[in-house]
Design a protein around this motif. Sequence first.
Motif, PDB file in Angstrom:
ATOM      1  N   SER A   1       0.801  -1.228   0.000  1.00 53.57           N
ATOM      2  CA  SER A   1       0.000   0.000   0.000  1.00 53.57           C
ATOM      3  C   SER A   1       0.830   1.273   0.000  1.00 53.57           C
ATOM      4  O   SER A   1       0.304   2.358   0.242  1.00 53.57           O
ATOM      5  CB  SER A   1      -0.923   0.012   1.221  1.00 53.57           C
ATOM      6  OG  SER A   1      -0.168   0.020   2.421  1.00 53.57           O
ATOM      7  N   ALA A   2       2.124   1.170  -0.271  1.00 53.34           N
ATOM      8  CA  ALA A   2       2.997   2.339  -0.220  1.00 53.34           C
ATOM      9  C   ALA A   2       2.578   3.396  -1.236  1.00 53.34           C
ATOM     10  O   ALA A   2       1.994   3.095  -2.281  1.00 53.34           O
ATOM     11  CB  ALA A   2       4.440   1.927  -0.472  1.00 53.34           C
ATOM     12  N   MET A   3       2.890   4.648  -0.908  1.00 53.94           N
ATOM     13  CA  MET A   3       2.596   5.784  -1.788  1.00 53.94           C
ATOM     14  C   MET A   3       3.898   6.506  -2.128  1.00 53.94           C
ATOM     15  O   MET A   3       4.870   6.432  -1.380  1.00 53.94           O
ATOM     16  CB  MET A   3       1.620   6.752  -1.116  1.00 53.94           C
ATOM     17  CG  MET A   3       0.284   6.146  -0.751  1.00 53.94           C
ATOM     18  SD  MET A   3      -0.798   7.325   0.102  1.00 53.94           S
ATOM     19  CE  MET A   3      -1.107   8.522  -1.202  1.00 53.94           C
ATOM     20  N   THR A   4       3.902   7.198  -3.240  1.00 60.83           N
ATOM     21  CA  THR A   4       5.090   7.963  -3.640  1.00 60.83           C
ATOM     22  C   THR A   4       4.819   9.460  -3.703  1.00 60.83           C
ATOM     23  O   THR A   4       5.672  10.221  -4.148  1.00 60.83           O
ATOM     24  CB  THR A   4       5.597   7.484  -5.012  1.00 60.83           C
ATOM     25  OG1 THR A   4       4.554   7.643  -5.984  1.00 60.83           O
ATOM     26  CG2 THR A   4       6.007   6.021  -4.952  1.00 60.83           C
ATOM     27  N   SER A   5       3.638   9.879  -3.267  1.00 60.53           N
ATOM     28  CA  SER A   5       3.339  11.318  -3.193  1.00 60.53           C
ATOM     29  C   SER A   5       2.404  11.565  -2.020  1.00 60.53           C
ATOM     30  O   SER A   5       1.584  10.721  -1.671  1.00 60.53           O
ATOM     31  CB  SER A   5       2.693  11.812  -4.496  1.00 60.53           C
ATOM     32  OG  SER A   5       1.458  11.167  -4.722  1.00 60.53           O
ATOM     33  N   PHE A   6       2.554  12.730  -1.416  1.00 56.82           N
ATOM     34  CA  PHE A   6       1.767  13.084  -0.247  1.00 56.82           C
ATOM     35  C   PHE A   6       1.325  14.544  -0.372  1.00 56.82           C
ATOM     36  O   PHE A   6       1.586  15.197  -1.384  1.00 56.82           O
ATOM     37  CB  PHE A   6       2.595  12.890   1.035  1.00 56.82           C
ATOM     38  CG  PHE A   6       3.098  11.485   1.223  1.00 56.82           C
ATOM     39  CD1 PHE A   6       2.358  10.555   1.912  1.00 56.82           C
ATOM     40  CD2 PHE A   6       4.329  11.097   0.688  1.00 56.82           C
ATOM     41  CE1 PHE A   6       2.817   9.250   2.085  1.00 56.82           C
ATOM     42  CE2 PHE A   6       4.798   9.808   0.855  1.00 56.82           C
ATOM     43  CZ  PHE A   6       4.032   8.880   1.553  1.00 56.82           C
ATOM     44  N   GLU A   7       0.693  15.037   0.667  1.00 52.78           N
ATOM     45  CA  GLU A   7       0.268  16.429   0.676  1.00 52.78           C
ATOM     46  C   GLU A   7       1.129  17.216   1.656  1.00 52.78           C
ATOM     47  O   GLU A   7       1.623  16.669   2.639  1.00 52.78           O
ATOM     48  CB  GLU A   7      -1.211  16.538   1.068  1.00 52.78           C
ATOM     49  CG  GLU A   7      -2.163  15.901   0.064  1.00 52.78           C
ATOM     50  CD  GLU A   7      -3.614  16.069   0.470  1.00 52.78           C
ATOM     51  OE1 GLU A   7      -3.852  16.594   1.579  1.00 52.78           O
ATOM     52  OE2 GLU A   7      -4.502  15.671  -0.313  1.00 52.78           O
ATOM     53  N   GLY A   8       1.304  18.496   1.360  1.00 57.97           N
ATOM     54  CA  GLY A   8       1.969  19.394   2.293  1.00 57.97           C
ATOM     55  C   GLY A   8       3.486  19.339   2.251  1.00 57.97           C
ATOM     56  O   GLY A   8       4.089  18.913   1.265  1.00 57.97           O
TER      57      GLY A   8
ATOM     58  N   ALA B   1       4.228   3.148  -7.436  1.00 59.87           N
ATOM     59  CA  ALA B   1       3.545   2.336  -6.430  1.00 59.87           C
ATOM     60  C   ALA B   1       2.045   2.500  -6.628  1.00 59.87           C
ATOM     61  O   ALA B   1       1.592   3.494  -7.197  1.00 59.87           O
ATOM     62  CB  ALA B   1       3.944   2.754  -5.021  1.00 59.87           C
ATOM     63  N   ILE B   2       1.258   1.532  -6.160  1.00 55.70           N
ATOM     64  CA  ILE B   2      -0.190   1.584  -6.423  1.00 55.70           C
ATOM     65  C   ILE B   2      -0.958   2.309  -5.329  1.00 55.70           C
ATOM     66  O   ILE B   2      -2.088   2.724  -5.547  1.00 55.70           O
ATOM     67  CB  ILE B   2      -0.771   0.179  -6.642  1.00 55.70           C
ATOM     68  CG1 ILE B   2      -0.624  -0.690  -5.395  1.00 55.70           C
ATOM     69  CG2 ILE B   2      -0.103  -0.488  -7.844  1.00 55.70           C
ATOM     70  CD1 ILE B   2      -1.308  -2.051  -5.505  1.00 55.70           C
ATOM     71  N   GLY B   3      -0.388   2.446  -4.126  1.00 52.19           N
ATOM     72  CA  GLY B   3      -1.071   3.160  -3.058  1.00 52.19           C
ATOM     73  C   GLY B   3      -2.114   2.297  -2.370  1.00 52.19           C
ATOM     74  O   GLY B   3      -2.475   1.210  -2.829  1.00 52.19           O
ATOM     75  N   PRO B   4      -2.658   2.791  -1.249  1.00 56.61           N
ATOM     76  CA  PRO B   4      -3.565   1.972  -0.428  1.00 56.61           C
ATOM     77  C   PRO B   4      -4.903   1.672  -1.093  1.00 56.61           C
ATOM     78  O   PRO B   4      -5.484   0.611  -0.842  1.00 56.61           O
ATOM     79  CB  PRO B   4      -3.746   2.819   0.840  1.00 56.61           C
ATOM     80  CG  PRO B   4      -3.435   4.223   0.418  1.00 56.61           C
ATOM     81  CD  PRO B   4      -2.376   4.099  -0.630  1.00 56.61           C
ATOM     82  N   GLU B   5      -5.402   2.584  -1.919  1.00 55.65           N
ATOM     83  CA  GLU B   5      -6.723   2.351  -2.518  1.00 55.65           C
ATOM     84  C   GLU B   5      -6.695   1.201  -3.520  1.00 55.65           C
ATOM     85  O   GLU B   5      -7.551   0.313  -3.495  1.00 55.65           O
ATOM     86  CB  GLU B   5      -7.230   3.632  -3.189  1.00 55.65           C
ATOM     87  CG  GLU B   5      -7.466   4.787  -2.228  1.00 55.65           C
ATOM     88  CD  GLU B   5      -6.218   5.646  -2.010  1.00 55.65           C
ATOM     89  OE1 GLU B   5      -6.300   6.627  -1.252  1.00 55.65           O
ATOM     90  OE2 GLU B   5      -5.165   5.325  -2.616  1.00 55.65           O
ATOM     91  N   TRP B   6      -5.698   1.190  -4.405  1.00 52.45           N
ATOM     92  CA  TRP B   6      -5.571   0.075  -5.341  1.00 52.45           C
ATOM     93  C   TRP B   6      -5.157  -1.198  -4.612  1.00 52.45           C
ATOM     94  O   TRP B   6      -5.569  -2.312  -5.005  1.00 52.45           O
ATOM     95  CB  TRP B   6      -4.559   0.392  -6.436  1.00 52.45           C
ATOM     96  CG  TRP B   6      -5.053   1.277  -7.541  1.00 52.45           C
ATOM     97  CD1 TRP B   6      -4.492   2.439  -7.966  1.00 52.45           C
ATOM     98  CD2 TRP B   6      -6.192   1.056  -8.392  1.00 52.45           C
ATOM     99  NE1 TRP B   6      -5.208   2.963  -9.020  1.00 52.45           N
ATOM    100  CE2 TRP B   6      -6.257   2.139  -9.302  1.00 52.45           C
ATOM    101  CE3 TRP B   6      -7.168   0.060  -8.463  1.00 52.45           C
ATOM    102  CZ2 TRP B   6      -7.250   2.244 -10.275  1.00 52.45           C
ATOM    103  CZ3 TRP B   6      -8.162   0.155  -9.432  1.00 52.45           C
ATOM    104  CH2 TRP B   6      -8.204   1.238 -10.317  1.00 52.45           C
TER     105      TRP B   6
END
Length: 508
Positions: free
Chosen positions: A256-263, A293-298
Amino acid sequence: MTGMDNHQVGMGTLVESTTDEMRKFPAYSMAWEDDQETIATLLSDAGYQTYVTGKWGIGEVGGNLPNRFGFDRSFVMDATGGGNYDAKPYLPGSHSVEWFEDGRPVTLPEDWYSSRSLVDKMIEYIDQGDSEEPFYAFLALQALHMPIQVSAEYTDRYNGVFDAGWDVMRQQRLERVKSLGLVPDTTTLAPQPESHRAWDDLTPKERKVSAREMQVNAGMMENADYHIGRLINYLETQGLLENTIIMIASDNGPESAMTSFEGPLNIALDAVKIIERFDTSYENLGEPRSLTAIGPEWASVSATPFDLYKFYASEGGLRVPLVVAGPGIADSGVEQAPVHVADITPTLLDAANVDYDPAAFYGRSVLPMLAGETDMTRDGDDTFAFEVSGNAALYRGQWKITRNAPPMGDSQWRLYDLSVDPGETTDLAGQNPELFESMLAEYQAYSETVGAIELGPDDNALKVVNQKLVNNMLHKYWPHATGFVLAVLLALFLLFKLVRGLSRRAGA
């Protein structure tokens, strides 16, 4: 590798999430003694040739390499994750990704792609071995570990497939697995965590990028499947396939890793991408120098109909496919009998007719089920358990108790009837207090037996991982940060000088 519970062999959690305090306990030593037995040592003693290629990752880098534990030949990336086209680390602050062949550090060739090259290396090892002697081969592909990477040739095959988005596709997959008979018709989906984004809330550009990321994921899986097929074809052409049992298992749930965030965090991450020369453009997703990465939603879609994903003790982080074929294995299709990952070692020893003491393992042989002699692997009262960093579960027949730590969990125990609710949506602890307490007592006995430590309510493995990442980033990037600050100060000084000069001229 051992047929044991992870705590029993000093690997109580991921090395990245251990603390100095945890290392004081035997279950979290992250180190193996030279006499640690593995499936490779046991099969070697029985006359087998033993090979491993791929992701190893047991303890500290270089600490527990496979050549010390029964493998005749080994080509492994140790104790971390890295790129699929080169040995480039994907974690911010990491300096290198270490590969070893037969215990010695090696560099990757220029023409490297993980699935293809790891299969090539495995074929090389088998080809160089004694064709008259049996072999055990462990192929540990990097697919589908982050970073998700594959050429556009594969990614483009999925154009449009994921454009409907994760909310729609999660429902579609629920109906699909029901129609295939993989789960009961009573299965429902757990609510999505509040941190998950709704597809409809994304901008058109964000949807386009997210769909493409899942295309890369699907393409990488298809590519891995192709190269596994090459290995099977090689065995067939060598006359080895008919006498070979093949097992294919998945990682413990989708990542569930992400490669972009906010802030501000995203600003820092963007700076790291620039420093490390990552190319995260849409056109380069999945290609060399990408960080996909696909992120937590995918990940939630990939785990459907189960709850959550990798690292958690929900079904989405524990229940994965296991495909077995070969001599003595019944062609029975889908079986619902539970198999613990620790069962693999005694099962293969049993299949190879290697004598062993069943009581020496946490796992047990499930060969009778695979051979079609029974449809069970455990009696209804038998239990088995898992624990990693506070995420824990214990199974007894159709029942499961589970506890998930933050950030996705609340560290509270719950009871589920998996025969009707594999999505873990209805906590039955209140309706079955005696059963619930009995299973909690069994988990406590398991925890004490294997040496698992109880984490506090505020302890969080991901916090430990993130703190280590921050420390590594400060250590690695402080020269860049210092240079940036000095450049800003110099620019401000020059601007001040310019403004003061202009003011003097205006005054004159």
